[in-house]
Every structure is written in structure tokens, then in C-alpha cells.
Motif scaffolding. Structure first.
Motif, PDB file in Angstrom:
ATOM      1  N   LEU A 422       0.804  -1.063   0.021  1.00  0.00           N
ATOM      2  CA  LEU A 422       0.100   0.058   0.080  1.00  0.00           C
ATOM      3  C   LEU A 422       0.845   1.268   0.147  1.00  0.00           C
ATOM      4  O   LEU A 422       0.984   2.007   0.936  1.00  0.00           O
ATOM      5  CB  LEU A 422      -0.736   0.113   1.211  1.00  0.00           C
ATOM      6  N   ASP A 427      -3.191   8.691   1.213  1.00  0.00           N
ATOM      7  CA  ASP A 427      -4.078   7.776   1.656  1.00  0.00           C
ATOM      8  C   ASP A 427      -3.763   7.440   3.058  1.00  0.00           C
ATOM      9  O   ASP A 427      -4.537   7.405   4.142  1.00  0.00           O
ATOM     10  CB  ASP A 427      -4.334   6.637   0.889  1.00  0.00           C
ATOM     11  N   ILE A 487      -7.767   4.513  -1.062  1.00  0.00           N
ATOM     12  CA  ILE A 487      -6.717   3.347  -0.822  1.00  0.00           C
ATOM     13  C   ILE A 487      -7.622   2.340  -1.969  1.00  0.00           C
ATOM     14  O   ILE A 487      -6.977   1.629  -2.646  1.00  0.00           O
ATOM     15  CB  ILE A 487      -6.816   2.528   0.453  1.00  0.00           C
ATOM     16  N   LEU A 491      -5.971   0.966  -5.462  1.00  0.00           N
ATOM     17  CA  LEU A 491      -5.584  -0.553  -5.564  1.00  0.00           C
ATOM     18  C   LEU A 491      -6.122  -1.071  -6.801  1.00  0.00           C
ATOM     19  O   LEU A 491      -5.701  -1.977  -7.506  1.00  0.00           O
ATOM     20  CB  LEU A 491      -6.253  -1.608  -4.342  1.00  0.00           C
ATOM     21  N   PRO A 496       0.512  -4.741  -7.122  1.00  0.00           N
ATOM     22  CA  PRO A 496       1.712  -4.739  -5.998  1.00  0.00           C
ATOM     23  C   PRO A 496       2.966  -5.403  -6.629  1.00  0.00           C
ATOM     24  O   PRO A 496       2.959  -6.192  -7.282  1.00  0.00           O
ATOM     25  CB  PRO A 496       0.874  -5.779  -5.129  1.00  0.00           C
ATOM     26  N   TYR A 501       3.459   4.263  -6.504  1.00  0.00           N
ATOM     27  CA  TYR A 501       2.334   5.171  -6.539  1.00  0.00           C
ATOM     28  C   TYR A 501       3.009   6.475  -6.728  1.00  0.00           C
ATOM     29  O   TYR A 501       3.638   6.987  -5.774  1.00  0.00           O
ATOM     30  CB  TYR A 501       1.346   5.011  -5.503  1.00  0.00           C
TER      31      TYR A 501
END
Length: 501
Positions: A422, A427, A487, A491, A496, A501
Motif C-alpha cells: 500500500l 491515503d 486506498i 488499488l 503490488p 504510486y
């Protein structure tokens, strides 16, 4: 006589060293007077007890005299408040616009100041002059509220510290990438490098007690904040106009839903920038008395929050004036220009240096809690309690604890993995601000103050405090919802372990 003297000294020394002996609770000090009885004789001694008020060298709790003033407390607060949260203020202002952006910053500053004055009144339990001191936020909650609320406070604190570790890992990786290349890059190697450094530093005993850390953190945070402000001013001058609008990012540039969630998320980002309540009691514990510590702390809070708000207004508004709706989420890594490179590199290096140390300082209470709990539950386990002495040439031996090595390493690995999954700076910052703002900055200070001052239920003052608390709870829920929505939205387009980002 030698034997009798030795026994009596042992008795009195055990009283001095044992908190349960009763002297500490009576807030007194013992002075041992040694008198030479003769050339080949032992020393005689007498013992006097100082009055409760303390002495020239000690305070009423038996600790060395505190010397803090309004100015030192203000400096500590400013150092604690100004951090990586300042980097997202231009983006937050862009979500809210020229009217709501500065207004929300001012609102948060007022609430932070007011609840800080409530919290400062809870430094002493009972009597504000001679009452028992509470040395930490948790002690204040235990003294004033007790029961299950202490456990809730502890879990909120430790969850917040865990989240801060994740946020610092993301922010450091972004800064190590820098702002030279606008393309999405893989941030995983930088997060892994940061994690390796933190694994090494986490094994340094009493890392949070290194006095120079506060100085380095203060210098670094002011360095990158000032660079961000300076570059914003320079960009406004280069543009020849002030960008932005009264309502912020317009619908059309983003969807109606994105506009709403972005505005909510901005509340969390601003809340994160003002979070320092956890350290307020510790800062107040450095103040000398008289005057009463709470009075000094109110003055220091007013001064420091005022200075911080002015600085935040400048950073947030100048960043928005420079880039308008395109204001970057991180002021030093998303600029519309990339010169001068060397100044941006200095700013990003300052962020990394600051966060490397801040990560450890913030995590030390969590480390200590887990290790203390494990030792109490398994007192006979050598894996948990035994220290292995490793000789270090030129220094004192290093005490290696296997449990500390394994647990702290796993903790850093876990925060690094979550950061890689993440890596959304805005965020995560918004979510952290939401999680910590209402419970730690508003709810517990309000409840402790009501208990401390014995404010009658349903009285006018009680109702006003509860309305404030409920209003801030609504803001926290909105900020958390906005951050979680952000978030989820990110996503959808993020793979991942492949892109940043």
C-alpha cells in the motif's frame, strides 16, 4: 559496630532504591550525613528527611529539579508537530480550495490548542499544585479514567505507532526516489533498503534516549519544510500569478465521488500534521514550578500552535498557489519543475534522515511494551530474558537479546511489506490522521478533564465538551472513510510489488 552500621546502611539503601518502601509515595528525600569518628574508626551517620515540598536540587517527587520554561516547551512542541505531514498540506488545500482549506487548518489548530489545555490540566491528579504527577499520556489516562479505557487508550496508541512506521517507510522511499523522474518507478528496493537500516537501528539499546536525535530531527524537519516553502514561493513568482480556486479541484477534472472522498481525505491529512498529543505530557514534565505547570504549558501551547499554524498556512497555501489543482501529494517529490536538482536532493535527504530516526523513536514504546509483556509472561525463558554479551573493541560489551533481535526484525519486515503493498502516501497519511485525531487529541483529554474537574453530567460545560467531542468524531469518521476510499480506488490501478504510486 561495623556490622551494625553495614546493616543499617543496607536497610536505608533498600528503602531508597525500592519504590514500594513508601518514601516515594510520601514525596520525601533522605539525606545521609557521614561523619569520621577517628583515624582508624568507621564513619558515623545520621539521616534527615526533607519536607514534602522538595529541596534546592530535587522536586516534590524526588527527581532532579526541572528547568523547562515556556520557550523550551514551545521549542519541543514545534519540533514534535512539524514533520512529514507538512508535505501533504498543499495537496489538502487543493482538495478544499482557498476558502475551506485555510479555514480547516485554522479549525484544527484551535481544537488542538483547546484540547491541549485540557490535557495539560491532567498532568497532576487532584490538586493542580501538589497532586501526583503523571509522567506519560497513559499514566494520565490511568489516574483520571482507569479501568477498560486505559486498555483502549493503549491499543489506540500502539495501533497509531504501527501505522506511523508504515507511513514513514512510504515517505522515505518516495523521497529516496526523488522528484527528477515523473514516471512511475519501482519503490520496492528503496523500501527494502529503508527496512534494512531500521532492522540494524532497532537493535541499538535505548535508541530513543539519544539526546542528539531531537536536535537532528528538528534541523531536518525545518530544512525540508523550508525548502518546500521556498520552492513554492519561487514557482508562484515564475508563474506570475496565483493559481487555484475558491472551491478547490473542480468536478470535471475529477468525478463527484472523487471530489467528496478527496475532501474527506484532506481532513485526515491536516489532522495528521497537527498530531502531537501523545508527547504533550512528557514535554510538560520538563517544566519547572512555580508557576503551576499547566499555566506554563498553556502559554507554550498557544505560542507553538500559533507559530506552527502560520508555517502550515504558508506551506499549504504557497504550494496550492504555485500548482493549483495539480498540487502534488508530496511537496518535494511531485513538483511541476525539477530544478534546482541539488536543492530538491537536499530536501529529500533531510526527509530520509529525519524519518530514519523518527521511526525508531516512535516505535520504542511499542517495542518496550511487547518485550516487557513477554518477560512477565515467560520469566524463565532464556530466549526472552537472557542477554548475550558480545565484546566490542574500544566500547563496552553489546548485550544481544535473541527475542529482541527476532521480534524487532519481524516487526520491521511486516511494516515494510505492508508499505510495499500500500505505497499510497496521501491515503496512509489521511488514515493515520483520522485514527489518531479524535481518540488521542479530543476524546481522552475531554474525558480526563471532566473527571479531573468533576464537571456535573448534563451541565452546560459538560454538554459543550461532549458536542465538541462528537463533532470531532464525525470529522474523524469522514476522514477515515475518505482515506479508505482512496486506498480502494488506488488499488484498482496498482499492481503490488511492480510499480510505485
Amino acid at each position: 559496630m561495623v556490622v551494625q552500621l553495614s546493616l543499617r546502611l543496607q536497610q536505608y539503601s533498600s528503602l531508597l532504591l525500592n519504590p514500594s518502601a513508601g518514601f516515594r509515595t510520601r514525596q520525601s528525600k533522605l539525606i545521609v550525613h557521614l561523619t569520621k569518628m577517628g583515624e582508624n574508626q568507621v564513619f558515623g551517620f545520621s539521616i534527615d528527611e526533607l519536607p514534602q515540598g522538595g529541596s534546592k536540587c530535587f522536586d516534590d517527587d524526588g527527581r532532579l529539579k526541572r528547568t523547562g520554561t515556556v520557550w523550551t516547551a514551545s521549542a519541543h512542541i514545534i519540533t514534535a508537530v512539524i514533520g512529514s505531514g507538512v508535505l501533504s498540506l498543499a495537496w489538502a488545500t487543493a482538495q478544499l480550495g482557498w476558502i475551506a482549506g485555510p479555514a480547516v487548518m485554522f479549525l484544527f489548530s484551535f481544537v488542538t490548542y483547546y484540547t491541549s489545555t485540557l490535557l495539560s490540566a491532567c498532568y497532576r491528579s487532584g490538586d493542580s499544585v501538589n497532586g501526583k504527577r503523571n509522567y506519560t499520556y497513559m499514566e494520565a489516562v490511568r489516574s483520571n479514567l482507569g479501568g477498560f479505557k486505559v486498555k483502549i487508550c493503549g491499543w489506540v496508541q500502539y495501533l497509531n505507532l504501527f501505522g506511523v512506521a508504515i507511513g514513514y517507510t512510504i515517505a522515505s522511499a518516495i523521497s529516496m526516489i526523488g522528484g527528477k523522474n515523473p514516471c512511475h518507478m519501482n519503490s520496492n528496493p528503496y523500501m527494502i533498503a529503508f527496512g534494512i537500516v531500521e532492522i540494524i537501528f532497532s537493535q541499538i539499546p535505548d535508541f530513543d534516549q539519544l539526546w542528539w536525535l531531537s536536535i537532528v530531527a528538528a534541523v531536518m524537519s525545518f530544512t525540508y519544510s523550508t525548502i518546500g516553502l521556498g520552492l513554492g514561493i519561487a514557482q508562484v513568482a515564475a508563474n506570475g500569478k496565483i493559481k487555484g480556486s475558491f472551491t478547490g479541484i473542480t468536478v470535471g477534472t475529477v468525478t463527484q465521488a472523487q471530489k467528496m472522498w478527496g475532501s474527506f481525505q484532506a481532513l485526515g491529512a491536516i489532522a495528521f500534521a497537527y498530531s502531537y498529543s501523545l508527547t504533550l505530557i512528557e514535554i510538560q514534565d520538563t517544566l519547572k514550578a512555580p508557576p503551576v505547570e499547566s499555566k506554563t504549558m498553556k502559554k507554550a501551547t498557544l505560542l507553538s500552535v500559533g507559530v506552527t499554524t502560520l508555517f502550515y498556512m504558508l506551506c499549504g497555501c504557497m504550494g496550492y498557489a504555485a500548482f493549483g489543482d495539480l498540487s502534488p501529494g508530496n511537496l518535494l517529490t511531485g513538483f511541476g519543475f525539477y530544478n534546482p536538482f541539488w536543492l530538491l536532493d537536499i530536501g529529500n535527504a533531510a526527509i530520509v534522515i529525519h524519518l530514519v530516526g523518527a521511526y525508531q523513536v516512535y516505535c520504542q514504546p511499542l517495542f518496550a511494551f511487547i518485550e516487557k509483556s513477554a518477560a512477565e509472561r515467560f520469566p524463565n525463558s532464556e530466549f526472552i530474558t537472557k542477554d548475550i554479551k558480545i565484546p566490542v573493541p574500544g566500547f563496552r560489551p553489546y548485550n544481544l537479546n535473541l527475542f529482541r533481535l527476532v521480534w524487532r526484525t519481524l516487526f520491521v519486515i511486516l511494516t515494510t511489506l505492508i508499505s510495499m503493498l500500500l505505497p499510497f502516501f496521501n491515503d496512509i497519511v489521511g488514515l493515520l490522521g483520522a485514527l489518531g485525531f479524535w481518540p488521542l487529541t479530543v476524546y481522552f483529554p475531554v474525558e480526563m478533564y471532566i473527571s479531573q474537574k468533576k464537571i456535573p453530567k448534563w451541565s452546560k460545560r459538560w454538554l459543550c465538551l461532549q458536542i465538541l467531542s462528537m463533532a470531532c468524531l464525525i470529522i474523524t469518521i469522514a476522514a477515515a472513510a475518505g482515506s479508505i476510499a482512496g486506498i480502494i480506488l488506488d488499488l484498482k490501478s496498482y499492481k503490488p510489488f511492480s510499480t510505485s504510486y
